[in-house]
Design a protein around this motif. Structure first.
Motif, mmCIF file in Angstrom:
data_model
loop_
_atom_site.group_PDB
_atom_site.id
_atom_site.type_symbol
_atom_site.label_atom_id
_atom_site.label_comp_id
_atom_site.label_asym_id
_atom_site.label_seq_id
_atom_site.Cartn_x
_atom_site.Cartn_y
_atom_site.Cartn_z
ATOM 1 N N SER A 36 0.833 -1.201 0.000
ATOM 2 C CA SER A 36 0.000 0.000 0.000
ATOM 3 C C SER A 36 0.867 1.249 0.000
ATOM 4 N N CYS A 37 0.267 2.346 -0.407
ATOM 5 C CA CYS A 37 0.972 3.624 -0.399
ATOM 6 C C CYS A 37 1.012 4.163 1.030
ATOM 7 N N ILE A 38 2.004 4.997 1.312
ATOM 8 C CA ILE A 38 2.117 5.575 2.647
ATOM 9 C C ILE A 38 1.272 6.843 2.730
ATOM 10 N N SER A 39 1.150 7.383 3.919
ATOM 11 C CA SER A 39 0.380 8.600 4.138
ATOM 12 C C SER A 39 0.944 9.733 3.281
ATOM 13 N N GLY A 40 0.079 10.472 2.617
ATOM 14 C CA GLY A 40 0.498 11.566 1.762
ATOM 15 C C GLY A 40 0.744 11.147 0.321
ATOM 16 N N GLU A 41 0.454 9.894 0.001
ATOM 17 C CA GLU A 41 0.618 9.395 -1.366
ATOM 18 C C GLU A 41 -0.699 8.794 -1.855
ATOM 19 N N TYR A 42 -0.825 8.691 -3.170
ATOM 20 C CA TYR A 42 -1.994 8.055 -3.760
ATOM 21 C C TYR A 42 -1.537 7.035 -4.797
ATOM 22 N N LEU A 43 -2.404 6.079 -5.088
ATOM 23 C CA LEU A 43 -2.122 5.049 -6.091
ATOM 24 C C LEU A 43 -2.301 5.644 -7.477
ATOM 25 N N ALA A 44 -1.208 5.759 -8.230
ATOM 26 C CA ALA A 44 -1.267 6.339 -9.571
ATOM 27 C C ALA A 44 -1.450 5.263 -10.634
ATOM 28 N N GLN A 45 -0.792 4.130 -10.449
ATOM 29 C CA GLN A 45 -0.872 3.000 -11.376
ATOM 30 C C GLN A 45 -0.237 1.806 -10.676
ATOM 31 N N TYR A 46 -0.006 0.749 -11.398
ATOM 32 C CA TYR A 46 0.648 -0.432 -10.839
ATOM 33 C C TYR A 46 1.999 -0.638 -11.511
ATOM 34 N N CYS A 47 2.999 -0.975 -10.689
ATOM 35 C CA CYS A 47 4.283 -1.404 -11.258
ATOM 36 C C CYS A 47 4.134 -2.855 -11.715
ATOM 37 N N PHE A 48 3.609 -3.707 -10.844
ATOM 38 C CA PHE A 48 3.281 -5.098 -11.162
ATOM 39 C C PHE A 48 1.991 -5.415 -10.417
ATOM 40 N N GLU A 49 0.873 -5.350 -11.121
ATOM 41 C CA GLU A 49 -0.444 -5.550 -10.510
ATOM 42 C C GLU A 49 -0.603 -6.971 -10.019
#
Length: 65
Positions: A36-49
């Motif tokens: 998961s992303c850390i606080s202050g970040e958002y999921l933009a895409q997947y490196c390896f889904e």
């Protein structure tokens, strides 16, 4: 035999429809993270889904002129 299974898993993950790879993520200003992303970040895409996510900062970084 175990090595073949790992290679198969890696190929399966890298060939998934939404997998863009770490180069695309890093070039776009993101970081690949596991889970998961850390606080202050958002999921933009997947490196390896679906395991490795490309997370980008919510706040734009200041660039020097």
């Amino acid at each position: 035999m175990g090595i073949l299974v790992l290679v198969f898993i890696f190929i399966s993950l890298s060939q998934h429809g939404d997998a863009h790879g770490p180069d695309s993520c890093n070039h776009g200003g993101g970081l690949c993270r596991v889970g998961s992303c850390i606080s202050g970040e958002y999921l933009a895409q997947y490196c390896f889904e679906p395991i490795i996510l490309c997370c980008k900062s919510l706040l734009p970084t200041a660039t020097e002129s």
